[in-house]
Scaffold this motif. Structure first.
Motif, PDB file in Angstrom:
ATOM      1  N   ALA A  78       0.833  -1.203   0.000  1.00 21.78           N
ATOM      2  CA  ALA A  78       0.000   0.000   0.000  1.00 21.78           C
ATOM      3  C   ALA A  78       0.866   1.250   0.000  1.00 21.78           C
ATOM      4  CB  ALA A  78      -0.929   0.007   1.214  1.00 21.78           C
ATOM      5  N   LEU A 100      -3.324  -2.921  -4.269  1.00 20.50           N
ATOM      6  CA  LEU A 100      -1.957  -3.007  -3.750  1.00 20.50           C
ATOM      7  C   LEU A 100      -0.994  -3.261  -4.905  1.00 20.50           C
ATOM      8  CD1 LEU A 100      -2.689  -5.327  -0.691  1.00 20.50           C
ATOM      9  CD2 LEU A 100      -2.658  -2.819  -0.734  1.00 20.50           C
ATOM     10  N   ALA A 155      -7.501   0.355  -1.810  1.00 22.66           N
ATOM     11  CA  ALA A 155      -6.564  -0.589  -1.196  1.00 22.66           C
ATOM     12  C   ALA A 155      -7.301  -1.490  -0.208  1.00 22.66           C
ATOM     13  CB  ALA A 155      -5.439   0.158  -0.490  1.00 22.66           C
ATOM     14  N   VAL A 183      -3.041   6.148   1.463  1.00 21.96           N
ATOM     15  CA  VAL A 183      -3.012   5.012   0.530  1.00 21.96           C
ATOM     16  C   VAL A 183      -4.192   5.138  -0.419  1.00 21.96           C
ATOM     17  CG1 VAL A 183      -1.899   3.547   2.261  1.00 21.96           C
ATOM     18  CG2 VAL A 183      -4.385   3.474   2.002  1.00 21.96           C
TER      19      VAL A 183
END
Length: 338
Positions: free
Chosen positions: A130, A262, A160, A156
């Motif tokens: 992340a 990710l 994610a 992030v």
């Protein structure tokens, strides 16, 4: 006597193959089938692929504050670190008096992973990241040591998947080719809060982006990574080969993965006994689409590339249509990876 010499040569060949097994960056091949005839272009100005990748290393950001007061550091990409007063001591365990310098590297792009050698491989598997960063502290050029937790806030991607996210600590390793590689180890416990979203200003892109904010504390400096394991015991090994290039100096196949919001990037292992690149013991889900990128540099410093997106079906992917590429176009290619 001839038989003894022949046996000795065979033994030396086996030893050389074993020594090369799983070498990530250097492959020596002299006469593969269907050689590609180079076009007339300017050879690469870099001796090795790694030398080229070093140009992607993100700039180290420098900050400072008085240790007796503490302070907050905000990186270009919005990573924020808040230090309490008297957070540092010297190697002699004496409280630091005066100004402390903080150096920060933020990594959340594939090109930056290449530049730092911070790939998404743990000591026990493949990871999806992340965000990752490296933070260090000094005074007058001497390392100082953290004695109080840092309050950390990391933006992030909104998509994610944090369900299995863990915090990993990175250790810098030097390979046999003197390349710097960061290997990750999972922390035993990780508690975080990710209840908020915010518009975060990226001063490099000069735009505001909607991000999910992960808040947690860290008690040590160095490399840190927020990841989930990508391993699948019932999945498939990723295997790739290539043909068509003469007089190879070095070659590499990179496995780019983008699942659950990710990012994963890993150089595949080279197995000389099979003359293939593979993910070793690590397996990935059979339904995943994986982006494989093959790069080859020949002894004339010409660089060739071919990339494919393949479904991880357990079938070997062969690259036989590599094309010559300039340094400038290769830089554009990696910077375009999202």
């Amino acid at each position: 006597m001839k038989n003894k010499i022949l046996i000795l040569l065979i033994a030396l060949t086996v030893l050389l193959f074993q020594a090369c097994k799983k070498d990530r960056t250097i492959v020596y091949v002299t006469n593969p089938s269907n050689p590609i005839i180079p076009v007339v272009t300017t050879p690469s100005s870099f001796t090795t692929l790694k030398a080229f990748f070093n140009t992607f290393r993100p700039q180290q950001q420098a900050f400072s504050f008085d240790n007796s007061v503490g302070g907050t550091v905000r990186g270009d990409k919005g990573m924020t670190f808040t230090f309490a007063a008297s957070s540092f001591r010297t190697s002699a365990n004496v409280p630091v008096v005066g100004v402390v310098k903080i150096n920060l590297i933020e990594v959340n792009r594939y090109a930056e992973m290449l530049g730092t050698g911070a790939f998404t491989e743990a000591t026990n598997g493949i990871l999806g990241s992340a965000a990752m960063f490296n933070i260090t502290a000094t005074q007058n050029g001497q390392t100082v040591y953290l004695v109080k937790p840092i309050q950390t806030s990391i933006p992030v991607n909104l998509d994610a998947n944090l369900a299995n996210i863990k915090k990993f600590t990175g250790k810098i390793n030097i390979s046999a080719n003197n390349d710097t590689v960061v290997k990750w180890t999972s922390d035993t416990a990780f508690f975080y809060n990710a209840d908020s979203t915010s518009k975060v200003y990226d001063s490099l892109k000069k735009v505001y982006e909607d991000k999910r904010i992960i808040k947690f504390t860290i008690k040590t400096l160095g490399w840190c990574n927020l990841d989930a394991y990508y391993n699948s015991p019932t999945g498939n090994q990723v295997v790739a080969t290539f043909t068509g290039i003469n007089n190879i100096l070095n070659a590499q196949v990179y496995m780019k993965i983008d699942n659950d919001g990710l990012k994963g990037l890993i150089p595949l292992f080279y197995d000389a006994s099979k003359d293939e690149f593979n993910s070793s013991a690590y397996k990935l889900p059979p339904t995943w689409t994986i982006h494989l990128i093959t790069l080859v540099k020949d002894k004339d410093k010409r660089v060739y590339i071919e990339d494919k997106k393949v479904v991880n079906s357990g079938v070997t992917t062969n690259f036989s249509k590599l094309k010559e590429i300039s340094d400038a176009d290769l830089e554009t290619f990696f910077n375009s990876l999202n």
